[in-house]
Design a protein around this motif. Structure first.
Motif, PDB file in Angstrom:
ATOM      1  N   THR A  54     -39.016   2.946 -25.767  1.00  0.00           N
ATOM      2  CA  THR A  54     -37.795   2.377 -25.458  1.00  0.00           C
ATOM      3  C   THR A  54     -38.068   0.997 -24.427  1.00  0.00           C
ATOM      4  OG1 THR A  54     -37.527   3.998 -23.793  1.00  0.00           O
ATOM      5  CG2 THR A  54     -36.218   4.176 -25.787  1.00  0.00           C
ATOM      6  N   ASN A  55     -39.144   1.211 -23.915  1.00  0.00           N
ATOM      7  CA  ASN A  55     -39.457   0.228 -22.632  1.00  0.00           C
ATOM      8  C   ASN A  55     -40.647  -0.434 -22.996  1.00  0.00           C
ATOM      9  OD1 ASN A  55     -37.978   2.498 -21.732  1.00  0.00           O
ATOM     10  ND2 ASN A  55     -38.368   1.396 -19.601  1.00  0.00           N
ATOM     11  N   LYS A  56     -40.985  -1.017 -24.362  1.00  0.00           N
ATOM     12  CA  LYS A  56     -42.153  -1.643 -24.743  1.00  0.00           C
ATOM     13  C   LYS A  56     -41.883  -3.129 -25.259  1.00  0.00           C
ATOM     14  CE  LYS A  56     -44.638   2.085 -24.468  1.00  0.00           C
ATOM     15  NZ  LYS A  56     -45.489   2.177 -23.697  1.00  0.00           N
ATOM     16  N   PHE A  57     -42.804  -3.647 -25.059  1.00  0.00           N
ATOM     17  CA  PHE A  57     -43.047  -5.159 -25.223  1.00  0.00           C
ATOM     18  C   PHE A  57     -42.163  -5.839 -26.346  1.00  0.00           C
ATOM     19  CE2 PHE A  57     -46.288  -4.145 -27.657  1.00  0.00           C
ATOM     20  CZ  PHE A  57     -46.725  -5.226 -28.752  1.00  0.00           C
ATOM     21  N   TYR A  58     -42.125  -5.043 -27.264  1.00  0.00           N
ATOM     22  CA  TYR A  58     -41.506  -5.349 -28.630  1.00  0.00           C
ATOM     23  C   TYR A  58     -39.904  -4.978 -28.825  1.00  0.00           C
ATOM     24  CZ  TYR A  58     -43.165  -0.573 -29.591  1.00  0.00           C
ATOM     25  OH  TYR A  58     -43.159   0.857 -29.568  1.00  0.00           O
ATOM     26  N   ALA A  59     -39.363  -4.406 -27.865  1.00  0.00           N
ATOM     27  CA  ALA A  59     -38.227  -3.887 -27.787  1.00  0.00           C
ATOM     28  C   ALA A  59     -37.074  -4.839 -28.193  1.00  0.00           C
ATOM     29  CB  ALA A  59     -37.786  -3.027 -26.547  1.00  0.00           C
ATOM     30  N   ASN A  60     -37.159  -6.324 -28.075  1.00  0.00           N
ATOM     31  CA  ASN A  60     -36.342  -7.237 -28.238  1.00  0.00           C
ATOM     32  C   ASN A  60     -36.013  -7.346 -29.795  1.00  0.00           C
ATOM     33  OD1 ASN A  60     -35.165  -8.134 -25.653  1.00  0.00           O
ATOM     34  ND2 ASN A  60     -37.090  -9.612 -25.371  1.00  0.00           N
ATOM     35  N   PHE A  61     -37.108  -6.852 -30.618  1.00  0.00           N
ATOM     36  CA  PHE A  61     -36.948  -7.126 -31.954  1.00  0.00           C
ATOM     37  C   PHE A  61     -35.809  -6.325 -32.544  1.00  0.00           C
ATOM     38  CE2 PHE A  61     -41.541  -8.776 -32.081  1.00  0.00           C
ATOM     39  CZ  PHE A  61     -40.994 -10.085 -32.266  1.00  0.00           C
ATOM     40  N   PHE A  62     -35.526  -5.202 -31.836  1.00  0.00           N
ATOM     41  CA  PHE A  62     -34.365  -4.136 -32.364  1.00  0.00           C
ATOM     42  C   PHE A  62     -33.235  -3.950 -31.439  1.00  0.00           C
ATOM     43  CE2 PHE A  62     -37.944  -1.212 -30.695  1.00  0.00           C
ATOM     44  CZ  PHE A  62     -37.385  -0.680 -29.504  1.00  0.00           C
ATOM     45  N   LEU A  63     -32.940  -5.040 -30.523  1.00  0.00           N
ATOM     46  CA  LEU A  63     -32.213  -4.843 -29.367  1.00  0.00           C
ATOM     47  C   LEU A  63     -31.105  -6.365 -29.578  1.00  0.00           C
ATOM     48  CD1 LEU A  63     -33.694  -3.789 -26.512  1.00  0.00           C
ATOM     49  CD2 LEU A  63     -32.273  -2.446 -27.865  1.00  0.00           C
ATOM     50  N   GLY A  64     -29.886  -6.280 -29.452  1.00  0.00           N
ATOM     51  CA  GLY A  64     -29.132  -7.394 -29.325  1.00  0.00           C
ATOM     52  C   GLY A  64     -29.069  -8.161 -30.646  1.00  0.00           C
ATOM     53  N   ASP A 477     -35.606   2.943 -15.642  1.00  0.00           N
ATOM     54  CA  ASP A 477     -36.144   3.692 -14.436  1.00  0.00           C
ATOM     55  C   ASP A 477     -36.362   5.112 -14.640  1.00  0.00           C
ATOM     56  OD1 ASP A 477     -35.265   1.060 -13.502  1.00  0.00           O
ATOM     57  OD2 ASP A 477     -33.674   1.894 -12.171  1.00  0.00           O
ATOM     58  N   HIS A 478     -36.622   5.546 -15.692  1.00  0.00           N
ATOM     59  CA  HIS A 478     -36.843   7.206 -15.729  1.00  0.00           C
ATOM     60  C   HIS A 478     -38.042   7.472 -14.731  1.00  0.00           C
ATOM     61  CE1 HIS A 478     -34.823   8.375 -19.560  1.00  0.00           C
ATOM     62  NE2 HIS A 478     -34.070   7.692 -18.911  1.00  0.00           N
ATOM     63  N   HIS A 479     -39.312   6.568 -14.570  1.00  0.00           N
ATOM     64  CA  HIS A 479     -40.353   7.329 -14.052  1.00  0.00           C
ATOM     65  C   HIS A 479     -39.721   7.327 -12.340  1.00  0.00           C
ATOM     66  CE1 HIS A 479     -40.193   2.974 -13.964  1.00  0.00           C
ATOM     67  NE2 HIS A 479     -41.086   2.577 -13.323  1.00  0.00           N
ATOM     68  N   PHE A 480     -38.871   6.374 -12.149  1.00  0.00           N
ATOM     69  CA  PHE A 480     -38.257   6.210 -10.605  1.00  0.00           C
ATOM     70  C   PHE A 480     -37.587   7.582 -10.528  1.00  0.00           C
ATOM     71  CE2 PHE A 480     -37.957   1.352 -10.634  1.00  0.00           C
ATOM     72  CZ  PHE A 480     -39.358   1.328 -10.803  1.00  0.00           C
ATOM     73  N   HIS A 481     -36.555   7.838 -11.409  1.00  0.00           N
ATOM     74  CA  HIS A 481     -35.790   9.103 -11.152  1.00  0.00           C
ATOM     75  C   HIS A 481     -36.452  10.216 -11.303  1.00  0.00           C
ATOM     76  CE1 HIS A 481     -31.872   6.618 -12.549  1.00  0.00           C
ATOM     77  NE2 HIS A 481     -32.829   5.656 -11.785  1.00  0.00           N
ATOM     78  N   TYR A 482     -37.384  10.659 -12.460  1.00  0.00           N
ATOM     79  CA  TYR A 482     -38.078  12.005 -12.739  1.00  0.00           C
ATOM     80  C   TYR A 482     -39.118  11.974 -11.635  1.00  0.00           C
ATOM     81  CZ  TYR A 482     -34.692  11.464 -16.944  1.00  0.00           C
ATOM     82  OH  TYR A 482     -33.856  11.395 -17.472  1.00  0.00           O
ATOM     83  N   HIS A 541     -37.567  -1.486 -17.333  1.00  0.00           N
ATOM     84  CA  HIS A 541     -36.220  -1.990 -18.252  1.00  0.00           C
ATOM     85  C   HIS A 541     -36.407  -1.422 -19.582  1.00  0.00           C
ATOM     86  CE1 HIS A 541     -33.753  -5.693 -19.009  1.00  0.00           C
ATOM     87  NE2 HIS A 541     -33.791  -4.811 -20.038  1.00  0.00           N
ATOM     88  N   GLY A 542     -35.005  -0.685 -19.823  1.00  0.00           N
ATOM     89  CA  GLY A 542     -34.950   0.359 -21.020  1.00  0.00           C
ATOM     90  C   GLY A 542     -34.406  -0.668 -22.158  1.00  0.00           C
ATOM     91  N   LEU A 543     -33.160  -0.054 -22.886  1.00  0.00           N
ATOM     92  CA  LEU A 543     -32.663  -0.675 -24.141  1.00  0.00           C
ATOM     93  C   LEU A 543     -31.445  -1.700 -23.886  1.00  0.00           C
ATOM     94  CD1 LEU A 543     -32.521   2.592 -26.017  1.00  0.00           C
ATOM     95  CD2 LEU A 543     -34.111   0.787 -26.440  1.00  0.00           C
ATOM     96  N   TYR A 544     -32.132  -2.853 -23.358  1.00  0.00           N
ATOM     97  CA  TYR A 544     -31.078  -4.031 -23.081  1.00  0.00           C
ATOM     98  C   TYR A 544     -31.923  -5.140 -23.426  1.00  0.00           C
ATOM     99  CZ  TYR A 544     -28.767  -0.815 -19.667  1.00  0.00           C
ATOM    100  OH  TYR A 544     -28.045   0.391 -18.933  1.00  0.00           O
ATOM    101  N   GLU A 545     -31.548  -5.890 -24.393  1.00  0.00           N
ATOM    102  CA  GLU A 545     -31.909  -7.078 -24.750  1.00  0.00           C
ATOM    103  C   GLU A 545     -32.137  -8.016 -23.428  1.00  0.00           C
ATOM    104  OE1 GLU A 545     -31.347 -10.552 -28.234  1.00  0.00           O
ATOM    105  OE2 GLU A 545     -29.819  -9.776 -27.122  1.00  0.00           O
ATOM    106  N   THR A 546     -33.309  -8.914 -23.509  1.00  0.00           N
ATOM    107  CA  THR A 546     -33.417  -9.821 -22.227  1.00  0.00           C
ATOM    108  C   THR A 546     -34.468 -10.911 -22.673  1.00  0.00           C
ATOM    109  OG1 THR A 546     -34.507 -10.178 -20.076  1.00  0.00           O
ATOM    110  CG2 THR A 546     -35.153  -8.202 -21.533  1.00  0.00           C
TER     111      THR A 546
END
Length: 725
Positions: A54-64, A477-482, A541-546
């Motif tokens: 979910t937090n990978k460099f390619y995520a924009n290809f499946f978001l927004g 922020d999962h690594h921060f929270h957990y 940064h998670g599942l948000y297009e940017t």
């Protein structure tokens, strides 16, 4: 009466030959987590079974809209989607030079630019096909920790016409054509297009595109059937083939005097990357092995970042070429001609436990009698606070910080103040408060959702607010929270090994699997969701297009998560987990001091920017000296300081802290800061001036409002008490 542990924590014995080889677990997450098969974010065009990064460099290809850039370094790729200067339906390739950077206004206090960014949307070359048009659809498959396939289809029902294997650091952009008629477009205009009379290798056709911006790109075509890539230049924007093509087309930018090396590497391309590693004493190594396709006898051309080539072993160093290309926010990348790289971290912090720690002196597990006398009443007072109430919040982040705060007090009371009775009373309350979370009965319980594959807050499901708890439901922020929970559990389990029941261990291990799963054998969580073994730090940064790619604003909480994993591994005697935590901390320390934390000696980031001393928010495409919650200087610098941990001096070296303090906080400026940030600043000062920090934290007029919600005066005093030694 419970026997409290007062022994120093010792490193766990021998790790496996490959510390990434074994999964933490392969079982379904424990039943305390309700399973959801839905998620608010749809998987646009994602093919194949999960779990998915979910937090990978390619995520924009499946978001927004699926057309924001993916930053593969040194190139960026984006689906043109009929837009931009080419109006292409293919894949746009861009690479920006340092001279193209845009800088924000100069900060009056430092003379440094407030931000720098790289222009987006320059379509140097687009790889497309005549058959693509408005009905084109984009899918992704084979999504792994450092790679993915991006496919362009004529329409949503057709097979892929072009497949792009994208891998971090790839030296060529490679397109696999499956019967499409190649079209190469540009938004920069062709100045000249030259076909080489002789291909660089048997069966490879080569073209050189000299663009109007003065940049040179080499294009290579190969078909197993022997059909050459026959291009005709239509005009200064388009070149196309005369017939359908089955084979590969590769594109590489020539930074100058690189043609022969690029030629020799054509025909082979990466399709994935596997991380392996070893741990022996304080020496850690990790190897990035690139899975390869195309010509098996040709070594891959891949680009390494500064923190890689600074730590290459001798074999990898010899494979490093003279070719360099600018990256967006990571300095100059160097091309390496090899199918794998090995990096060495010679000084892993294996002696670091829960006690204050110094890179040269090691752990400090005893306090002077006078320090114990001064700190004990403070610990007594703070342990009488209501941990259950302080941790009962609607946020995993703030709840975790509260639990971590009391864990540190319990450890301090037991081991440093030599007062197990006091520690035991605090620990009993801490365990009661922790049980709310271990039984998943907090205000917003966690779900295991199988749509993407991860442990998420139910907050956005229940409120409809996609920003609830900093976007935890959307994998922010999962690594921060957990990380805070993992640290707190490590302390509890160390002080009271009987707490390490199967249920409690499974609960925390599930959090570790979510943020830091090492193995593809675990089919419930993606490998290394947060920590990026190519970049050397995590992405929050998670599942948000940017448009500017993934980002992270707290480098110190990134280090906290690695430290927490290390210490949980030590507590449960998982040698591989502890070793991975040590290795992550070491890589983070190296990368932070190149990309995030700047002394005047920094040669990686722009000279106009390093005066800020910290990156602020580091994106894949820009750095912005601010935070998401405000621009006060104590926020911007302080978010890279908290929490104060034994690992702090390891990742934030004294020479950096000294320069940062002189830039922003000396001569009484820190005293004008309000709230918990004041305590954060003085805790950080302990790295270079423990006496001044001790004086601040033991002042009779100390105001409790100067304590951040995640830290105690007890721990601050114990940490700074070396002023007594």
């Amino acid at each position: 009466m419970l026997r409290m542990s007062i022994e120093p924590t010792k490193p766990t014995n021998t790790a496996s030959p490959n510390i990434f080889g074994s999964p933490i677990a392969t079982t379904k997450p424990i039943s305390v987590f309700e399973e959801r098969k839905d998620h608010p974010v749809p998987r646009l065009g994602v093919r194949g079974s999960g779990p998915y990064g979910t937090n990978k460099f390619y995520a924009n290809f499946f978001l927004g809209n699926q057309n924001s850039p993916a930053y593969v370094h040194p190139y960026s790729l984006s689906w043109s989607k009929g837009q931009g200067s080419t109006s292409s339906w293919g894949m746009a390739i861009s690479h920006t030079e340092a001279s193209q950077r845009v800088y924000g206004q100069t900060q009056p206090e430092t003379g440094a630019a407030k931000y720098f960014l790289n222009p987006i949307g320059i379509q140097s070359l687009c790889l497309s096909a005549l058959e693509l048009g408005p009905s084109t659809s984009l899918t992704t498959d084979n999504l792994n920790s450092h790679s993915a396939n991006v496919n362009l289809h004529v329409d949503s029902k057709a097979k892929p016409l072009i497949t792009f294997p994208v891998v971090q650091g790839m030296g060529f952009v490679t397109a696999i054509y499956n019967g499409g008629t190649p079209v190469i477009q540009t938004g920069v205009f062709f100045k000249t297009v030259t076909r080489s009379t002789k291909g660089p290798q048997p069966g490879i056709t080569k073209y050189t595109f000299n663009l109007e911006d003065g940049k040179i790109w080499h294009v290579y075509g190969y078909s197993a059937k022997g059909d050459p890539l026959d291009l005709t230049v239509i005009n200064n924007r388009i070149a196309k083939a005369g017939k359908p093509f089955n084979g590969i087309i590769q594109v590489a930018k020539d930074p100058g005097n690189a043609e022969s090396i690029i030629d020799a590497a054509s025909g082979a391309y990466p399709v994935g990357m596997i991380v392996s590693g070893t741990s022996s004493g304080s020496k850690g190594t990790y190897t990035l092995t690139f899975q390869k396709a195309g010509f098996s006898n040709v070594k891959l051309l891949m680009y390494a970042l500064p923190h890689h080539y600074e730590s290459f072993d001798s074999t990898t160093a010899k494979a490093t070429s003279t070719i360099k290309l600018q990256t967006t926010t990571k300095g100059m990348a160097k091309a390496v001609v090899a199918d794998s790289w090995t990096m060495i971290e010679p000084n892993m912090p294996i002696s670091m436990g829960f006690a204050p720690w110094d890179p040269t002196k090691g752990p400090r597990e005893t306090l002077s009698d006078s320090a114990i006398k001064a700190i004990t009443p403070v610990a007594l007072k703070e342990l009488s606070q209501n941990v259950d109430q302080q941790s009962n919040q609607d946020s995993m982040y703030f709840s975790g910080k509260a639990l971590a705060k009391f864990a540190a007090i319990c450890y301090t009371a037991n081991n440093l103040l030599k007062n197990p009775k006091l520690a035991q009373s605090g620990l009993a309350n801490l365990k009661t408060a922790f049980k709310r979370f271990a039984t998943n009965k907090q205000q917003f319980p966690l779900y295991y959702e199988s749509a993407w594959g991860g442990l998420v807050s139910s907050a956005s499901y229940k409120t409809g607010n996609n920003g609830a708890d900093f976007g935890n439901t959307f994998y922010n922020d999962h690594h921060f929270h957990y990380g805070y929970f993992i640290y707190a559990a490590a302390v509890i389990g160390y002080l009271d090994p009987s707490w390490l029941t199967l249920e409690n261990v499974d609960y925390i291990n599930t959090m570790v699997r979510d943020i830091s799963n090492p193995s593809t054998f675990d089919r419930y969580f993606p490998v290394s969701r947060n920590f990026d073994w190519y970049h050397g730090h995590s992405w929050a940064h998670g599942l948000y297009e940017t448009l500017d790619g993934k980002d992270q604003e707290s480098s110190s909480e990134d280090a906290m998560a690695a430290y927490a994993v290390k210490m949980w591994g030590r507590t449960i005697k998982d040698a591989n987990m502890e070793a991975r935590g040590n290795l992550m901390l070491s890589v983070i320390a190296r990368s932070l001091n190149q990309y995030y934390l700047y002394t005047t000696q920094n040669k990686v980031q722009p000279e106009k920017y390093i005066g800020n001393r910290v990156a602020g928010i580091l994106f894949e495409n820009k750095c912005d000296h601010t935070t998401y919650f405000g621009a006060n200087i104590e926020y911007v610098q302080g978010i890279h300081m908290l929490p104060l941990l034994p690992s702090t001096k390891f990742t934030r070296p004294a020479d950096f802290v000294k320069e940062e303090w002189a830039t922003y906080f000396d001569k009484g400026r820190a005293d004008k800061v309000e709230g918990g940030w004041k305590g954060i600043l003085y805790g950080n000062l302990a790295t270079v001036d423990p006496k001044m920090a001790w004086t601040f934290f033991t002042n009779k007029a100390f105001d409790p409002s100067w304590l951040d919600g995640g830290v105690s005066l007890t721990w601050y005093q114990a940490y700074t008490a070396e002023a007594f030694m």
